[in-house]
Design an enzyme around this catalytic site. Structure first.
Site, mmCIF file in Angstrom:
data_model
loop_
_atom_site.group_PDB
_atom_site.id
_atom_site.type_symbol
_atom_site.label_atom_id
_atom_site.label_comp_id
_atom_site.label_asym_id
_atom_site.label_seq_id
_atom_site.Cartn_x
_atom_site.Cartn_y
_atom_site.Cartn_z
ATOM 1 C CG ASP A 51 29.864 -4.942 -1.949
ATOM 2 O OD1 ASP A 51 30.319 -5.988 -2.431
ATOM 3 O OD2 ASP A 51 30.421 -3.838 -2.062
ATOM 4 C CG ASP A 105 27.893 -0.483 0.763
ATOM 5 O OD1 ASP A 105 28.075 -1.691 1.018
ATOM 6 O OD2 ASP A 105 28.057 0.005 -0.374
ATOM 7 C CD GLU A 152 34.154 0.042 2.046
ATOM 8 O OE1 GLU A 152 33.641 -0.200 3.170
ATOM 9 O OE2 GLU A 152 33.646 0.805 1.213
#
Length: 731
Positions: free
Chosen positions: A100, A103, A457
C-alpha cells in the site's frame, strides 16, 4: 508595494524616480522563476518542468511497491520477490499486487482506487502516454494490480481485501523482501455473511476501466476483466455493507463505490441498467462538502462521469459546486505559497487529484459552464507546478525529480535498514524515483524526515491522480522522458558504499600456542535484501613453521565454541602450506531484518599441541584482527576482508590468499577466455545474490579491490560499450 500612510501624493519631480523604483521592484516578480516566500500562487502557461520525465518517474514508483514473483531482470535492482506466502493460509495464491505505502500491507480497497485512477488517466489521455512512450509502462503497472484482483476474486461472491495486518506489519521496519520471514501475512475476505460493498464496488470499477483500456491491445484480457467487474458489482449491490477493514482504512460508506463501479460498467457496456444503478447510488442531491476524489470517496469522480455520460445539468452543477470550492476565492484553505490544502495527510495527493478532475472537466466542451473552464484549468496547472518545485521552498516533492527533492521518504524498502530501525542507516540506500510524498503543512512548512510519516509517507493512491495530471501537462507543454533510463546503478544512493555481506573478527585470547577468535557473519543486503541460509566464513592459516619443525596437521587443533548455529570444517589445503578451516552457518537463516537476525556469531579456538612450534601472526586471516569485540549491529568495527564470506561455497566478499600470477582474465566470469555479454549477465546475477554455479568470483572483482559490487558492474559495462578501451586489471 505598500503606500506610505498619511501621504496622498508625491511631488512631481519625485514621480519619475518612484515609477522607476516600482518597475525595478516588479520586474523580478514578473520574470519566470521559482516562487519566493509569500508568493500568491504557482505559475501557469509554460514548460517550466520536464513533465514527461516527471510522469515517467511517477509511473516507475509503482514498481517499487510491487509484491509477488518479480521478473529476474527486474528494472529495480533493489527489489526482489516479496510476500510470496500471501494466500497460503486460505489455500489460494494471493501473491502480486502492490504494497500500500511505506509499509507492507496489501489492501484491495485503496489499491483498486489507485489502479482505477491510473486507468482513468489512460482513458482520458491515452495519446499523451503513447506520445511519451509510457503507455506500455502504465498498462503494465495497471495489469499487475488487476491480475491480483482477479486472483482475489476466486468466486462470484468472494473477495479478499487484505493480506497482512497492522499489528504484525507495523511492528517491524523491514524491506518488502523480508515480510514473509518476520510478519504474519494473514488473508482477510468479504462474502455474503460479511459484505464489503465499498471494496467490491471499487474493485469492480478498476476492472471495468481495465476492460476499456486493454481492449485495443489485449481484448481477451479486457473480456476477463469485464466478467469479474460484473460479478463484483452484482456482489456489492446484492449484499450491501461496509467491509471490516479496521483502523488503517476505515471506510466512510459504500454508495459512492457502487456508483463508481456502475458508471464505468455503463461506459463499457452502454447498458442503461448500470447507468440507472449509478444514478440511484449517487442521487443528484448527495454531493456536498469540500473534499475531492480519493480512495474513500469516489463520488466526485462518479458524478463527473455521470454528467459527461448524460449531459444532465444537475450532475454538472454537482461537479462544478465541488470544483468551485477548490478554486482561489472558494472555501478551500490555501497555503501562503498557493497550494490548495485540504488535510495534513497527503495534502499533495488531494491537490493533484483535484487538479486531474479539473483538467478532465475543463477539457470537456459539451457539458458544464464554459466560462469556468479556464479557471479550472489554471488551477490544475498551478497545483502540479507547486508539487514539482514552484513553491516557497523552491523544491520538488517528487523523489528523484527536480531541485531539492526528498531523499528521506517514509518507505521501508527505499531505506534498507538491516536492524528494523528508521535511524539505521542515517540515509536511504535506494532512490525511490517518482514517489510523491505527503507534502507540506498548511503554512508550506515541510521537513525531509523519514520518521515524519505525515509529511513524508508515500502511497499508491498518492501517485494515482498525480500521474493523470502530469499526462495532461505533458500533452500541453511536453518535456520528454529520459532516454536509456534507468540503469541499475541509478537507484543506489551515493552515500551507500556499505558492504552487504562481510565478516567481523576479534581476538578473544592469544598466548601459549593458542588463539581464540570470535567470528561474526553479517548480512546487511539491500540490493535487494535477501535471506541467506548457506553462508560460511574461511580462516586461512600459514602452517609453514609447523611443517618445517617436522610436525603435521594432527598437531594443530581447531575447535568450535559458543555459536549461533554454526558447524566447523577443516583443515583443508588451499595451496602450498596455506590451509583453511570453515565456519559454516548452512541451515541458519541470516537476514537483514533485525539485530538478532542480520548477524550470527561463532567462537573458534586454534591450539597448537606445542606452544613453541606454532604461530598465527603469519596467517593470511590474522591481518587486522584486534581485541574488544563490538556487538553493535550498526557498527562496521572489526570488519576484515581477510576472512572471506561465501554463499554455498561461492565467494561473496573478501580476499583469498593470492595464488601467484592469476590464471584468469578479469571480467571473464565463465573462464571461456573472452569478456562479453555472457560475463555481464553472470555479474548481474552475482550482484543480486544469485550467482550461477562455476562463476569465477575472482574474475568478477574487475578492479581487484577485494569486493564485487556496483563499481565492477559499471566498469565492465563501460568496457563492453567501448567507453573504455581496457579493463583496469585485465591480465
Amino acid at each position: 508595494m505598500e503606500k506610505t500612510k498619511g501621504k496622498a501624493s508625491c511631488k512631481k519631480w519625485l514621480r519619475p524616480i518612484v515609477m522607476l523604483l516600482v518597475i525595478s521592484l516588479l520586474l523580478p516578480l514578473l520574470a519566470p522563476g521559482p516562487t519566493v516566500q509569500g508568493a500568491a500562487s504557482p505559475r501557469i502557461g509554460g514548460s517550466y518542468y520536464s513533465y514527461g520525465e516527471a510522469m515517467q518517474k511517477a509511473i516507475l514508483f509503482y514498481k517499487a511497491n510491487r509484491l509477488g514473483d518479480l521478473p529476474d531482470d527486474y528494472i529495480l535492482p533493489y527489489r526482489g520477490d516479496a510476500a510470496m506466502t500471501d494466500g497460503q493460509d486460505v489455500g489460494l495464491d494471493l501473491t502480486g499486487g502492490w504494497a500500500d505505502a511505506g509499509d507492507g500491507i496489501k489492501f484491495t480497497h485503496p489499491m483498486s482506487y489507485a489502479a482505477g485512477q491510473l486507468g482513468w488517466a489512460v482513458y482520458e489521455y491515452r495519446r499523451a502516454f503513447e506520445k511519451s512512450g509510457q503507455l506500455d509502462n502504465i498498462l503494465d503497472e495497471i495489469k499487475w494490480a488487476t491480475d491480483f484482483f482477479i486472483k482475489a476474486h476466486p468466486s462470484p461472491n468472494l473477495l479478499y481485501y487484505m493480506c497482512g495486518y497492522e499489528e504484525s506489519d507495523h511492528s517491524v521496519w523491514v524491506t518488502h523482501e523480508m515480510l514473509d520471514y518476520v510478519t504474519d501475512r494473514k488473508s482477510f475476505k468479504v462474502d455474503p455473511s460479511t459484505p464489503g460493498s465499498d471494496v467490491a464496488g471499487q474493485t469492480a470499477a478498476a476492472l471495468a476501466i481495465a476492460s476499456i483500456i486493454f481492449e485495443p491491445t489485449d481484448p481477451e484480457y479486457a473480456n476477463t476483466c469485464l466478467t469479474h467487474a460484473k460479478q463484483l458489482f452484482s456482489f456489492a449491490d446484492t449484499y450491501r455493507g461496509k467491509n471490516p477493514l479496521g483502523s488503517l482504512y476505515p471506510s466512510g460508506g459504500y454508495m459512492d463505490d457502487l456508483a463508481w463501479g456502475a458508471i464505468w460498467l455503463y461506459i463499457k457496456t452502454e447498458n442503461t441498467y448500470y447507468l440507472d444503478k449509478a444514478k440511484s447510488a449517487l442521487p443528484v442531491t448527495s454531493l456536498g462538502g469540500g473534499h475531492t476524489h480519493c480512495w474513500d470517496d469516489v463520488s466526485y469522480g462518479a458524478a463527473l462521469k455521470i454528467a459527461q455520460a448524460t449531459h444532465d445539468s444537475s450532475y454538472a452543477a454537482m461537479v462544478e459546486k465541488n470544483l468551485d470550492i477548490w478554486m482561489p476565492g472558494g472555501s478551500m484553505k490555501y497555503t501562503p505559497g498557493g497550494l490548495a490544502w485540504l488535510s495534513q495527510w497527503g495534502s499533495l495527493r488531494y491537490a493533484s487529484t483535484a487538479a486531474f478532475l479539473a483538467f478532465v472537466w475543463s477539457d470537456d466542451k459539451t457539458v458544464g459552464t464554459a466560462s469556468k473552464k479556464e479557471t479550472y484549468h489554471n488551477f490544475a496547472e498551478r497545483q502540479i507546478n507547486y508539487a514539482l518545485g514552484d513553491n516557497p521552498r523552491g523544491g520538488s516533492y517528487v523523489v528523484g525529480f527536480g531541485e531539492n527533492s526528498p531523499v528521506h521518504p517514509h518507505h521501508r524498502t527505499a531505506h534498507g535498514s538491516w536492524t528494523s530501525m528508521l535511524s539505521v542507516p542515517l540515509f536511504h540506500r535506494n532512490i525511490l524515483y517518482g514517489a510523491l510524498v505527503g507534502g507540506p503543512g498548511s503554512d508550506d512548512g515541510w521537513k525531509d524526515d523519514i520518521s515524519d510519516y505525515t509529511l513524508n509517507e508515500v502511497a499508491t493512491d498518492y501517485n494515482a491522480g498525480f500521474v493523470g495530471a502530469l499526462a495532461k501537462m505533458y500533452d500541453i507543454y511536453g518535456g520528454e522522458p529520459l532516454q536509456n533510463w534507468p540503469q541499475p546503478e541509478d537507484f543506489r544512493a551515493p552515500e551507500d558504499n556499505l558492504n552487504e555481506y562481510f565478516v567481523r573478527g576479534w581476538i578473544m585470547y592469544e598466548g601459549y600456542g593458542a588463539l581464540n577468535l570470535m567470528l561474526q557473519i553479517n548480512n546487511r543486503s539491500a540490493h535487494p535484501a535477501v535471506m541467506k541460509d548457506k553462508l560460511s566464513a574461511r580462516y586461512y592459516m600459514d602452517l609453514s613453521e609447523l611443517f618445517e619443525a617436522g610436525y603435521g596437521l594432527e598437531d594443530v587443533e581447531i575447535t568450535l565454541g559458543q555459536n549461533e548455529g554454526a558447524k566447523l570444517y577443516g583443515l583443508k589445503r588451499y595451496k602450498d602450506n596455506i590451509y583453511y578451516f570453515t565456519v559454516d552457518f548452512s541451515g541458519t537463516q541470516i537476514l537483514p531484518a533485525e539485530w538478532q537476525m542480520c548477524e550470527k556469531d561463532a567462537t573458534v579456538s586454534i591450539k597448537y599441541k606445542r606452544s613453541d612450534i606454532g604461530s598465527n601472526t603469519n596467517d593470511w586471516s590474522y591481518q587486522g584482527l584486534t581485541g574488544s569485540p563490538d556487538y553493535d549491529a550498526i557498527s562496521f568495527a572489526g570488519m576484515t576482508p581477510y576472512i572471506p564470506i561465501y554463499d554455498d561455497g561461492v565467494l561473496l566478499w573478501g580476499k583469498e590468499p593470492p595464488l601467484g600470477e592469476p590464471e584468469f582474465i578479469y571480467g571473464d566470469l565463465n573462464d571461456d577466455g573472452n569478456v562479453n555479454s555472457i560475463d555481464f549477465a553472470l555479474l548481474k546475477r552475482v550482484l543480486i545474490g544469485e550467482p550461477a554455479q562455476n562463476t569465477n568470483m575472482q574474475a568478477a572483482d574487475v578492479n581487484a579491490d577485494g569486493q564485487v559490487n556496483s563499481i565492477d558492474y559499471a566498469i565492465l559495462k563501460s568496457y563492453l560499450m567501448n567507453i573504455i578501451d581496457s579493463l583496469p586489471h585485465r591480465m
